[in-house]
Scaffold this motif. Structure first.
Motif, PDB file in Angstrom:
ATOM      1  N   GLU A 133     -23.243  -5.450  -7.762  1.00 24.84           N
ATOM      2  CA  GLU A 133     -22.858  -6.526  -6.844  1.00 24.84           C
ATOM      3  C   GLU A 133     -23.881  -6.720  -5.732  1.00 24.84           C
ATOM      4  O   GLU A 133     -24.080  -7.837  -5.246  1.00 24.84           O
ATOM      5  N   SER A 134     -24.538  -5.640  -5.333  1.00 24.09           N
ATOM      6  CA  SER A 134     -25.535  -5.732  -4.265  1.00 24.09           C
ATOM      7  C   SER A 134     -26.900  -6.205  -4.782  1.00 24.09           C
ATOM      8  O   SER A 134     -27.836  -6.371  -4.003  1.00 24.09           O
ATOM      9  N   LEU A 145     -24.119   1.100   2.378  1.00 23.72           N
ATOM     10  CA  LEU A 145     -23.125   0.958   1.323  1.00 23.72           C
ATOM     11  C   LEU A 145     -21.938   1.905   1.512  1.00 23.72           C
ATOM     12  O   LEU A 145     -21.118   2.073   0.609  1.00 23.72           O
ATOM     13  N   GLU A 188     -20.627  -1.540  -7.404  1.00 24.16           N
ATOM     14  CA  GLU A 188     -21.149  -1.947  -6.101  1.00 24.16           C
ATOM     15  C   GLU A 188     -22.665  -2.132  -6.131  1.00 24.16           C
ATOM     16  O   GLU A 188     -23.200  -3.035  -5.474  1.00 24.16           O
ATOM     17  N   LYS A 206     -16.985   2.895  -9.451  1.00 23.33           N
ATOM     18  CA  LYS A 206     -17.060   2.134  -8.201  1.00 23.33           C
ATOM     19  C   LYS A 206     -18.514   1.981  -7.766  1.00 23.33           C
ATOM     20  O   LYS A 206     -18.949   0.894  -7.357  1.00 23.33           O
TER      21      LYS A 206
END
Length: 352
Positions: free
Chosen positions: A204-205, A13, A201, A197
């Motif tokens: 989203e993952s 990531l 993320e 952020k």
């Protein structure tokens, strides 16, 4: 499994490659401490993300491992930052760890806690005090790094934000999901930007499901985002957030608005009160700026902000260790008692 730092643990990531020379002090993996006393006070389950237990004693190490690793990959020989203390300590330590980078630090004269200055000096950074505030020091750093072969490692360096976002990953890993709320001090505003952020993320993952409301807190004497204007001469006891023109201003506002949260201000008196509450109730010693997150949620609780959110989770980021600024602790607690070296005198003082 052993912990080898945030880059090793969250490699997939982060923007690194097999060519990136990793410079790490095994930062990250800091404790998420449940606070019984604050939970009782606030009415939410309160967790403390104690970033003061990073290698140099602050959250800055998360971003610095990335910034220094990428600077070394780029072939840089000098890194530079402006700092109210913690950035300078971290940059100096990681530059020393790199084995090849020189570190130059600009600090505002007379406005840096000695614990932080000592760190930068012992790691052999070139420390230059400027007759001005942090914002003026940062302006100089930006101008110098644009014109000369020097790598800027303040939080406007995007790799700093990449590293700092990993704290949000860790919180989700421990809690099983993101909390409903996340409270955080706001100075230069890179950290609120990074956490938001990170939370996005991770969702989203597919590693978390929800996003928290981001609750940022500035000191009343250094609250440009709250006021909507630059503060020319910021003043607060919380030196780490004594910043009048945050570099990540727009990104912090975006984090606030996208998350449905807020950015508010608290007084120095409220910061010191929360500073003592953390130490005396939760057993956690932080530098004054760290206490801004707790001061903020206490203020919101008094204003009934959390009234319809009982038993939900809130995480407060505690950005730095209390030993960064021992003078503040000494000034705000009673001095040691002095007695004769005999049992009778000692027993009298402890009530026997």
């Amino acid at each position: 499994m052993s912990w080898n730092g945030i880059i090793d643990h969250y490699r997939d990531l982060l923007p690194i490659s097999s060519k990136t020379p990793i410079v790490s002090l095994n930062e990250g993996n800091t404790p998420l401490i449940f606070s019984q006393d604050l939970t009782k006070t606030i009415g939410l389950d309160v967790y403390l993300k104690y970033e003061g237990l990073n290698p140099t004693g602050s959250f800055k190490d998360r971003g610095m491992t990335m910034a220094i690793s990428k600077a070394k990959e780029k072939g840089a020989t000098i890194v530079m930052c402006a700092s109210t203390g913690n950035t300078s300590a971290s940059a100096a330590a990681y530059a020393a760890r790199s084995g090849s980078l020189r570190c130059i630090v600009l600090i505002p004269e007379g406005n840096i806690a000695l614990g932080k200055l000592a760190q930068a000096m012992i790691h052999q950074a070139k420390v230059i005090a400027v007759r001005g505030n942090f914002d003026e020091a940062l302006t100089l750093v930006k101008e110098i790094t644009k014109k000369y072969p020097v790598e800027l490692v303040n939080s406007i360096n995007p790799f700093r934000i990449e590293g700092q976002k990993t704290a949000a990953f860790e919180i989700c890993d421990v809690l099983g999901d993101a909390p409903e709320f996340h409270a955080i001090p706001v100075g230069n505003a890179g950290n609120i930007t990074a956490y938001w952020k990170g939370y996005k993320e991770y969702q989203e993952s597919g590693r978390s499901k929800r996003l928290p409301k981001m609750l940022g807190f500035q000191a009343a004497g250094a609250a440009p985002i709250v006021l909507g204007r630059v503060v020319e001469k910021p003043e607060t006891i919380a030196t780490a957030i004594r910043i009048g023109n945050p570099a990540s201003w727009k990104a912090a506002v975006a984090a606030r608005d996208e998350s449905g949260g807020l950015i508010d201000s608290i007084t120095d008196e409220d910061i010191i009160a929360a500073y003592k509450i953390l130490a005396q109730g939760s057993g956690v010693f932080v530098e004054p700026a760290s206490a801004a997150s707790v001061a903020g949620i206490i203020q919101l609780s008094k204003n009934r902000y959390f009234q319809s959110h009982q038993r939900k989770k809130i995480v407060c980021t505690l950005t730095g260790h209390g030993l960064k600024d021992p003078n503040t602790a000494i000034k705000n607690v009673a001095q040691p008692l002095t007695v004769d070296a005999d049992m009778k005198s000692v027993l009298r003082e402890i009530g026997f």
